[in-house]
Design an enzyme around this catalytic site. Structure first.
Site, short mmCIF file in Angstrom:
data_model
loop_
_atom_site.label_atom_id
_atom_site.label_comp_id
_atom_site.label_asym_id
_atom_site.label_seq_id
_atom_site.Cartn_x
_atom_site.Cartn_y
_atom_site.Cartn_z
NE ARG A 98 -17.79 -29.80 -10.11
CZ ARG A 98 -17.33 -28.73 -10.72
NH1 ARG A 98 -18.17 -27.88 -11.30
NH2 ARG A 98 -16.04 -28.48 -10.76
CB THR A 374 -19.78 -19.79 -10.41
OG1 THR A 374 -18.66 -20.53 -10.91
CG2 THR A 374 -20.71 -20.75 -9.71
CB THR A 392 -20.67 -23.04 -12.15
OG1 THR A 392 -19.70 -22.37 -12.95
CG2 THR A 392 -20.27 -24.50 -12.01
CG ASP A 416 -13.24 -27.09 -12.21
OD1 ASP A 416 -12.36 -26.24 -12.45
OD2 ASP A 416 -14.34 -26.79 -11.69
CB SER A 445 -16.66 -27.89 -7.38
OG SER A 445 -17.23 -26.60 -7.34
CB SER A 446 -13.67 -23.38 -6.18
OG SER A 446 -12.45 -23.82 -6.70
#
Length: 565
Positions: A98, A374, A392, A416, A445-446
């Site tokens: 990430r 994404t 993403t 985010d 994050s999702s």
């Protein structure tokens, strides 16, 4: 002669029938390995690596770099993501690459003197760019688990960028839309244009020479080809010249992290997914626990009771997500064991009214913002290694900025983070502490790359893009396969809804939810809003009895597809 002709006609008809059946079924079946991604060229690159003796890790790396070239809307080296890897032994690990906040970042960096977000700066402009993690994550996975030489995995993407590939109608439509909507003098203005200055048309060859040079640096120097040397220097120069704060120090200090997965069970299946800073795995398992508590298999799919129950589970998981989750390196006290437990689901279920919608109260707990594009891909190899990977740029084409000398687009992942400390609103803005901006912190994050196992072997490999909807899209697809015994293509195409606690509404796919069900849900107190499509899933299932892999890509992905051998 007549018999030969008749046999040939019959054979040709059989092939045509098989083609039509596969087209309608949207499935690809293979014995030795499978790659399903948002672009068939990239999927084929991954399969070619498998055929050369590479393993799932090798194929993932090659596919990811190929998507940078062929699917620039979300495929990236300028962003970051997550990988869930189930080895043939049954052991599972994950890689967190990430993006991070730059060293110069602060909790109030997006605010004006009145404490308001200034000019949407957490989403637009170079302050919105997090330190990219993709190259570091792929390189770390290769160093530990890869089989083929690194250069062999990057070379196909170098060739694709240098020699070009045929422009598709899907990509062309996006190119026209992006070019028309970008008034700046930055990278997007000329990104899709050929030597004649015109946008490359369908059927013509699109070449990306600047990107090819960047990828060559990565091919030759590995991780250092991006985080040091000429590429890192150009990133810093570009940032300084255009209002960004990422430096060579940020790049050099960036490290991906191998983490233990989060794990849950549902009716005898084992579910493995990504831990924080992804919130997807925790929310997915919490919702599956709630479905088990509700005995969802006794409720008819797509009925009013089904949609209500699924929406209420989503509401609770997203509320817990916002209250508790963030970067684990900055939030060591996150109650993950509690959130993942069956006992917690049982208590959560006690206040779920089966006949009435709950109320989402922003004064108590909330939900972070997430972008809308994404990309996900799923890979399995002949030895039974499986990988679910989502990465993403955040929004479609990220921040829509980048150096023409480097040829790739930067993310806008800083959006985010919770942008205004302490401020949570009914529209969905969250201000809780776990996800506030801090130097070198990873934003929540999702993304929900997930592997479901049966008897210690991969059974379902699944994931999706979709920003805030990712968690719920993956959740419903897993539920479709495990609870309703749907085959993978039908599970992917089935009606999806989305509820994220705040704002308090059910998003549903237009024309896939009956008017009677909508009326019944509204009478229960739900607010509903239609949308065109939720999620773009890429999945693989394994049938232990036939020893065959079945792959399917969401029909909403214009250039997507499964490839196997």
């Amino acid at each position: 002669m007549k018999n030969i002709f008749t046999k040939n006609v019959a054979f040709g008809f059989s092939l045509l029938l098989l083609f039509l059946i596969n087209s309608v079924n949207a499935q690809t079946i293979a014995e030795n390995g499978m790659v399903v991604s948002d672009n068939v060229i990239a999927s084929q690159v991954g399969v070619d690596i498998l055929k050369k003796g590479g393993n799932a890790v090798d194929a993932v790396i090659a596919t990811a770099f190929a998507l940078e070239v062929t699917h620039p809307e979300a495929g990236n080296i300028g962003g970051g993501g997550f990988m869930v890897f189930m080895k043939s032994t049954g052991d599972v690990t994950t890689f967190d690459f990430r993006e991070k906040a730059p060293l110069a970042a602060s909790p109030t960096m997006f605010l004006d003197e009145k404490g308001k977000i200034k000019d949407n700066s957490n989403h637009k402009g170079l302050l919105a760019v997090g330190v990219p993690g993709t190259v570091a994550g792929l390189y770390q996975a290769h160093q530990k688990y890869g089989k083929l030489p690194w250069a062999d995995l990057v070379r196909p993407s170098v060739d694709l960028a240098k020699k070009g590939f045929t422009m598709t109608y899907g990509l062309y439509n996006a190119a026209v839309r992006v070019s028309d909507n970008d008034p700046s003098e930055d990278i997007m203005k000329n990104y899709f244009r050929g030597e004649n200055g015109e946008i490359v048309k369908p059927g013509e060859t699109w070449k990306q020479p600047a990107l090819a040079k960047t990828l060559e640096q990565i091919e030759i120097h590995g991780r250092d080809g991006f985080y040091k040397g000429v590429v890192a220097q150009e990133i810093e120069d570009y940032m300084k010249a255009n209002g960004g704060i990422i430096t060579k120090e940020d790049l050099e200090k960036y490290e991906a992290v191998e983490r233990e997965p989060v794990q849950g069970t549902f009716n005898g299946y084992d579910i493995y997914s990504m831990p924080p800073p992804s919130s997807g795995g925790v929310a997915l398992i919490e919702m599956m626990n709630l479905m088990e508590e509700a005995n969802i298999t006794e409720i008819e799919f797509n009925s009013t009771a089904y949609v209500h129950l699924v929406a209420e589970a989503m509401r609770r998981a997203f509320a817990d997500r916002a209250e508790h989750l963030g970067d684990p390196d900055f939030n060591p006290e996150m109650p993950l064991d509690k959130l993942l437990s069956k006992d917690f689901a049982k208590k959560r279920f006690e206040n779920l009214d089966l006949n009435k919608a709950s109320i989402s109260d922003p004064a108590q707990y909330g939900h972070p913002y997430g972008g809308d594009h994404t990309t996900h891909f799923s890979v399995v190899d002949k030895d039974g290694n499986a990988i679910s990977m989502t990465y993403t740029l955040e929004n479609s084409y990220g921040v829509k900025m980048g150096s023409d000398k480097l040829g790739f687009i930067f993310n806008n992942e800083m959006g985010d983070f919770n942008p205004v400390p302490g401020q949570t609103t009914s529209t969905g803005q969250i201000g809780s502490d776990p996800n506030l901006v801090a130097p070198e912190k990873r934003m929540l994050s999702s993304m929900t790359p997930t592997i479901v196992a049966k008897d210690g072997k991969p059974y379902l490999v699944i994931g999706s893009p979709g920003g805030r909807t990712i968690i719920n899209t993956v959740f419903q697809t897993v539920l479709n396969v495990l609870a309703y015994d749907m085959r993978i293509d039908r599970a992917i195409e089935a009606m999806k809804i989305h509820h994220q606690w705040l704002p308090d509404m059910i998003l549903y796919e237009h024309n896939l939810l009956s008017p009677d069900t909508r009326d019944a849900l509204q009478k229960m107190g739900h607010t509903l809003r239609p949308t065109t499509n939720i999620g773009v899933l890429m999945g693989i299932t394994y049938d232990a009895s036939t020893k065959l892999y079945t792959g399917a890509s969401d029909s909403s992905s214009e250039d997507g597809g499964a490839r196997g051998y």
